[in-house]
Each structure stands twice: as structure tokens, then as C-alpha cells.
Design a protein around this motif. Structure first.
Motif, PDB file in Angstrom:
ATOM      1  N   GLU A  90       0.840  -1.208   0.000  1.00  0.00           N
ATOM      2  CA  GLU A  90       0.000   0.000   0.000  1.00  0.00           C
ATOM      3  C   GLU A  90       0.873   1.255   0.000  1.00  0.00           C
ATOM      4  O   GLU A  90       0.628   2.204  -0.733  1.00  0.00           O
ATOM      5  CB  GLU A  90      -0.925   0.042   1.225  1.00  0.00           C
ATOM      6  N   ALA A 140       4.051   1.433  -0.868  1.00  0.00           N
ATOM      7  CA  ALA A 140       4.852   1.489  -2.090  1.00  0.00           C
ATOM      8  C   ALA A 140       4.036   2.110  -3.218  1.00  0.00           C
ATOM      9  O   ALA A 140       4.537   2.931  -3.987  1.00  0.00           O
ATOM     10  CB  ALA A 140       5.323   0.091  -2.473  1.00  0.00           C
ATOM     11  N   GLU A 141       2.767   1.714  -3.294  1.00  0.00           N
ATOM     12  CA  GLU A 141       1.898   2.278  -4.323  1.00  0.00           C
ATOM     13  C   GLU A 141       1.766   3.788  -4.148  1.00  0.00           C
ATOM     14  O   GLU A 141       1.867   4.551  -5.101  1.00  0.00           O
ATOM     15  CB  GLU A 141       0.521   1.615  -4.240  1.00  0.00           C
ATOM     16  N   ALA A 142       1.596   4.202  -2.891  1.00  0.00           N
ATOM     17  CA  ALA A 142       1.448   5.633  -2.618  1.00  0.00           C
ATOM     18  C   ALA A 142       2.717   6.399  -2.965  1.00  0.00           C
ATOM     19  O   ALA A 142       2.666   7.558  -3.344  1.00  0.00           O
ATOM     20  CB  ALA A 142       1.090   5.855  -1.148  1.00  0.00           C
ATOM     21  N   GLY A 171       4.642   5.732  -5.373  1.00  0.00           N
ATOM     22  CA  GLY A 171       4.862   5.769  -6.809  1.00  0.00           C
ATOM     23  C   GLY A 171       5.513   4.538  -7.399  1.00  0.00           C
ATOM     24  O   GLY A 171       5.999   4.574  -8.525  1.00  0.00           O
ATOM     25  N   VAL A 172       5.540   3.423  -6.668  1.00  0.00           N
ATOM     26  CA  VAL A 172       6.084   2.193  -7.239  1.00  0.00           C
ATOM     27  C   VAL A 172       5.019   1.568  -8.145  1.00  0.00           C
ATOM     28  O   VAL A 172       3.883   1.363  -7.712  1.00  0.00           O
ATOM     29  CB  VAL A 172       6.464   1.182  -6.131  1.00  0.00           C
TER      30      VAL A 172
END
Lengths: 278, 267
Positions: free
Chosen positions: B157, B159-161, B163-164
Motif C-alpha cells: 500500500e 509502495a503504491e502511494a 509511486g512504485v
């Protein structure tokens, strides 16, 4: 200065409208308690602020700008769903993985990064913790560690998604106190989502109550009232106040507490790490 | 033992494959995707037998099928690679197809055992060169995505935030696993890739909690198991893959019980 501004925002996940035509404005340095029943859009709102979900209509502004992924001024503590039960990674390595974790190549931590990690670990009193693997930590210890991680890089806005879930009352207080202390010192704006209002009463400046696609932001005394909550829950709600506590009841049942217990049943709990050793 | 060329060849090939498997497998275990790795190897079996059917070397069929399957798994969904039932069904189907291909290419049947259980003693110089090249590509790709891969594995979660690109990373990783599986299957066979790709890293994670030390121990264990397994096979005349599987299991359970007694001692 406005930190988060929503102007007639509608957020949709698939076919479900989570928030409909919502407007509010959060000022710098505020500690906002984000409350509401399960599925009211607490996580969705945070994802919109993080730039992970665009509004269907209206505008979201974070520090005056359109949200974008990887915004360095935002510290984020997601609701924990994905910690693998057998994850034997040292706390310090766990945190280090998040530093510039979006860059390609081999992981590396330089002296400056290391300094930042140690500094935030100290700020939340987790320095000793960080040497242990995550799988051996209790829920409270893990949340302290993740809080340290969210503070790395001196964010101006902290989004904490249900940081109290699966913690016992004592650990909940510890987490709230740490957040309160650090954020006041550093003048960080906080959005703190929770199931229960009472622990946060002494700490929060204003409450953002979500429900039925709507959002109401204001002082506790104005928002946590029978008419407002009845509208948000879409059912008849009574609000009882007894010395320093507020109980939100629906037909004689404590709404927040039953929600909370319900969530407990999904096995988030890791209070005793040793149960994972075979 | 090193007087025999087939043994030096086997040591070289097993060495390359063990290091690659130990390193790639470490992330497979970290991500909880070991079953996906297992499935990729089974899908590879269909590819290998299919390649035989059209007159190609099994390795290329293995590579093509595992790569395609790895990429499809990654693209279809972030989570499908963790869905045991869906993967299990596809895995069984792939084995079924492997059998069908064998059925139509009967002279190839002698190769079936080699594919399923490995045949490291038959490795030649060309195969060693191919495995080395495969190993270099696999490790280079792994190094390129290692940082976001670790971040995305530990905290998706967040990492997504930050920018991955989660889907790209997980797809690229499964493609890397596919390459490693193809190499690994040459040594221990498609049915036993767990012995080098999961056993050593799982044991390593019990012994150490550091990232680099974990990778190091995992690769070292895989190498030790592969080479000791070869030595053991040489002196006992037992199948190599059995010896490696045995050592892998022994190492894993040894670290497991050591970890447990340690935890009890610590209270």
C-alpha cells in the motif's frame, strides 16, 4: 494555510459512490479524527489525498496542489492487511526499504538516510524495537515502528489509517500520545482514522465524520450529535454524553464498539509474535 | 570424482543454478509466492515436452512457457499469483498438456524423467554456457528491480502511494522467477525446483533477519546443498535430485527446530 481542501468532490470505486459532493477544508497543524462506519470512505479519502484515486468530479487540493503519487510532504501509515505472518525481516531493514523504495536498482542506505531513520525511531521510542524481526513484534510495537517510518523525511501531513486497530487499550493510548506529541512538536497536520471516538477526544482538534457518502467536518460538539450522525448513518442514532465520554448508539447498541469488535474478528491481531514459531 | 568430466560439468552447472535459485527464491519466499514458482515449473513441463514435439531443445520450450505464464500471472492481477486454487488448476492442466505432448511424441518419453526429476549428470559445455548466460540475465534483471521489489513486497500500500508501479514490478519479478525456474529445472527437474528455490531461502530467513545476510546465506545454502548433493550421489549412486532434495529438507527443518528452541529459550 489550507492543507487539504475538497471542493464538491465525488469519489467512486467501481460502481459504488463512496463520497458524493463533499467539501471541506483542513488547516495546517490540525489534528483531525476521521470517523465513520466501515466502508464510509476513510481509506478512500486518504487514497484520494495520496493521488491514488482521482475524483470523479470536483477538486482535491493538497497544499494547494493537485494530489500526486510519491508526494514527499505526506507521511502515510496504511491500514495493515498485508504483513505476512512469517515475515522475518528486521524492523530497521523494513523501514529502510521504504526510503526511496521507488527507485530502481539495488537497495542501499547512505549515512544521511540512516541518520533520518534513527532520528525518527528515537522520536517514537522505537530504537530498541528496530533490531527485532517484525514477526516477533506485538501489534503496538509494530505500529510504533511504522509510525517512525511514516515520519521519515519530515512530512507536513500525516495520514494514519486505523492505526489503533487490533491494539489493546493501553497500546492505543501509547500510539495516540506519540502521534500527538511528535506532530505538535513538528507542526504536522494529522488525519487519524479510527473506529472509536473516545480515546481521541482529548487529542483531536476537529472531527471529520463520514457516512452515507457525506462528510461533516467540525468541532466534536457540533458534529457528534444525534441529528448529524443519524443523517450520516442513515438510521436513528442517539448520542449519550457522560463525563468525558461520548457513546454513539443505534437502537441501544454502541455503534462504534460493535464495529470495532467486528473488525477484531478478521485476525489482524499479532499481539504475541511467538505464536508464529513452529 | 573431479577426474570425470561429467562431474566437473555437473558441479559447474549446479553451482550456477544454485546461486541464481537461492537469490531469486529469497524474494519468492519473502513475497509468499512460492506456490506460484512451483506452478511456473509445472507449466514449463508442458513447454518442454511441447518443444520436443516440434523438434526444439526442451529448455527453449520451458523458457517460453514459464516466461509467458509468469507474465500472464503478473499482468492478470496483483493478487492472482497468490490464489492457490486458480494456480493449482492451471498447474494441473499444464501437467496434463505435458502428458498429452509426450503421448504424441513417444520417443521423447525417455526424456520425461529427466525433465521431471532433472539430469544434471548429462550436462554438456553448451548447456553450461546457456545456464551461465541465463543466470547473468536473471540476476541483472533482479538487481535492476530489487529496491522497488523489496518495498512492494513488504509494504504494497505504501509502495503504491510512493509511486512504485506495483503491477510492473510483480510482473517483472514473475518473469525473473520464470527464468530461474527454467534454469533450476535443468538441474533438479520441474518437480523439485522447490529444493533449490524455496528450501534454502526459507532456511536462510530462519537464521538471519537481515536482507543482505539473508540473500548471502540463501545462495550459500543452495550452493552447498547442490554440491554436497552431487558428492553424495557420486559416492552412493543415489539420484542427484534426491540427494539435493534431502539436504534441502534437512537444512530447512534444522533451522526450523533451531528457531523454535531459541524462541522457547528466550521465553
Amino acid at each position: 494555510m489550507s492543507v487539504v481542501t475538497l471542493d464538491h468532490v465525488t469519489l467512486r470505486i467501481g460502481t459504488r459512490k463512496v463520497l458524493a459532493d463533499v467539501s471541506f477544508n483542513i488547516e495546517a497543524g490540525e489534528f483531525i479524527g476521521v470517523l465513520g462506519p466501515n466502508g464510509a470512505g476513510k481509506t478512500t479519502l486518504m487514497r484520494a489525498i495520496l493521488g491514488l484515486l482521482g475524483p470523479e468530479s470536483g477538486s482535491v487540493k493538497v497544499f494547494g496542489l493537485k494530489p500526486h503519487r510519491g508526494n514527499p510532504v505526506i507521511g502515510y501509515l496504511p491500514q495493515l492487511r498485508t504483513v505476512l505472518p512469517d515475515l522475518r525481516v528486521r524492523g530497521r531493514d523494513f523501514i529502510a526499504s521504504s526510503l526511496n523504495g521507488e527507485r530502481w536498482g539495488l537497495p542501499s542506505v547512505n549515512q544521511h538516510d540512516r541518520g533520518m531513520i534513527e532520528e525518527t525511531l528515537d522520536a517514537v521510542g522505537a530504537r530498541d524495537l528496530a533490531a527485532r524481526p517484525l514477526s516477533d513484534m506485538s501489534g503496538g510495537e509494530r505500529q510504533r515502528l511504522l509510525l517512525a517510518q511514516a515520519l521519515i523525511g519530515s512530512p507536513k501531513l500525516l495520514l494514519l489509517d486505523e492505526p489503533l486497530i487490533s491494539l489493546d487499550a493501553r497500546h492505543q493510548e501509547v500510539v495516540i500520545d506519540v502521534v500527538h506529541k511528535v506532530c505538535r512538536e513538528r507542526k504536522i497536520t494529522v488525519l487519524f482514522s479510527a473506529h472509536e471516538l473516545n480515546q481521541l477526544l482529548g487529542t483531536l482538534d476537529r472531527v471529520l465524520y463520514l457516512g452515507s457518502g457525506q462528510a461533516v467536518l467540525g468541532p466534536v460538539d457540533e458534529v457528534v450529535t444525534a441529528p448529524v450522525l443519524s443523517r450520516l448513518y442513515g438510521t436513528d442514532i442517539q448520542v449519550l454524553r457522560t463525563d468525558g465520554h461520548i457513546f454513539v448508539m443505534s437502537r441501544g447498541r454502541d455503534v462504534e464498539r460493535t464495529d470495532h469488535l467486528h473488525d477484531h474478528g478478521h485476525g489482524h491481531g499479532h499481539e504475541h509474535g511467538h505464536e508464529h514459531h513452529h | 570424482m573431479f577426474a570425470y568430466e561429467f562431474m566437473t560439468n555437473a558441479f559447474a552447472a549446479a553451482g550456477i543454478v544454485a546461486v541464481v535459485s537461492g537469490l531469486v527464491g529469497y524474494f519468492l519466499v519473502m513475497r509468499g509466492q512460492t506456490f506460484a514458482g512451483h506452478a511456473l515449473s509445472h507449466i514449463g513441463f508442458a513447454g518442454a515436452t511441447g518443444a520436443g514435439l516440434i523438434g526444439l531443445a526442451p529448455l527453449w520450450g520451458l523458457l517460453a512457457f514459464t516466461l509467458a505464464a509468469g507474465i500472464v500471472m503478473g499482468v492478470l492481477s496483483e493478487r492472482i499469483s497468490n490464489r492457490d486454487v486458480a494456480i493449482g488448476v492451471v498447474l494441473a492442466l499444464a501437467l496434463g498438456f505435458g502428458l498429452l505432448f509426450l503421448h504424441y511424441y513417444t520417443s521423447f518419453a525417455t526424456q520425461a524423467t529427466a525433465l521431471l526429476f532433472g539430469n544434471v549428470l548429462a550436462v554438456d559445455h553448451t548447456m553450461i554456457a546457456t545456464l551461465a548466460m541465463l543466470g547473468v540475465i536473471t540476476l541483472a534483471a533482479l538487481a535492476a528491480i530489487m529496491r522497488p521489489l523489496i518495498f512492494a513486497s513488504l509494504q504494497p500500500e505504501l509502495a503504491e502511494a510512493k509511486g512504485v508501479p506495483l503491477r510492473f514490478v510483480s510482473t517483472a519479478f514473475l518473469a525473473i522467477v520464470a527464468l530461474a525456474v527454467s534454469a533450476c529445472a535443468q538441474i533438479v527437474g520441474v518437480l523439485l525446483v522447490f529444493t533449490l528455490m524455496v528450501g534454502p531461502p526459507a532456511a536462510a530467513q530462519r537464521v538471519t533477519t537481515g536482507l543482505w545476510s539473508g540473500l548471502f546465506v540463501s545462495a550459500l545454502l543452495a550452493l552447498a546443498e547442490a554440491w554436497l548433493g552431487l558428492t553424495m550421489a557420486f559416492y552412493t549412486d543415489w539420484p542427484v535430485s534426491f540427494c539435493i532434495a534431502l539436504l534441502s529438507a534437512l537444512a530447512y527443518f534444522a533451522t526450523l527446530s533451531a528457531g523454535t528452541s531459541h524462541a522457547h529459550a528466550a521465553g
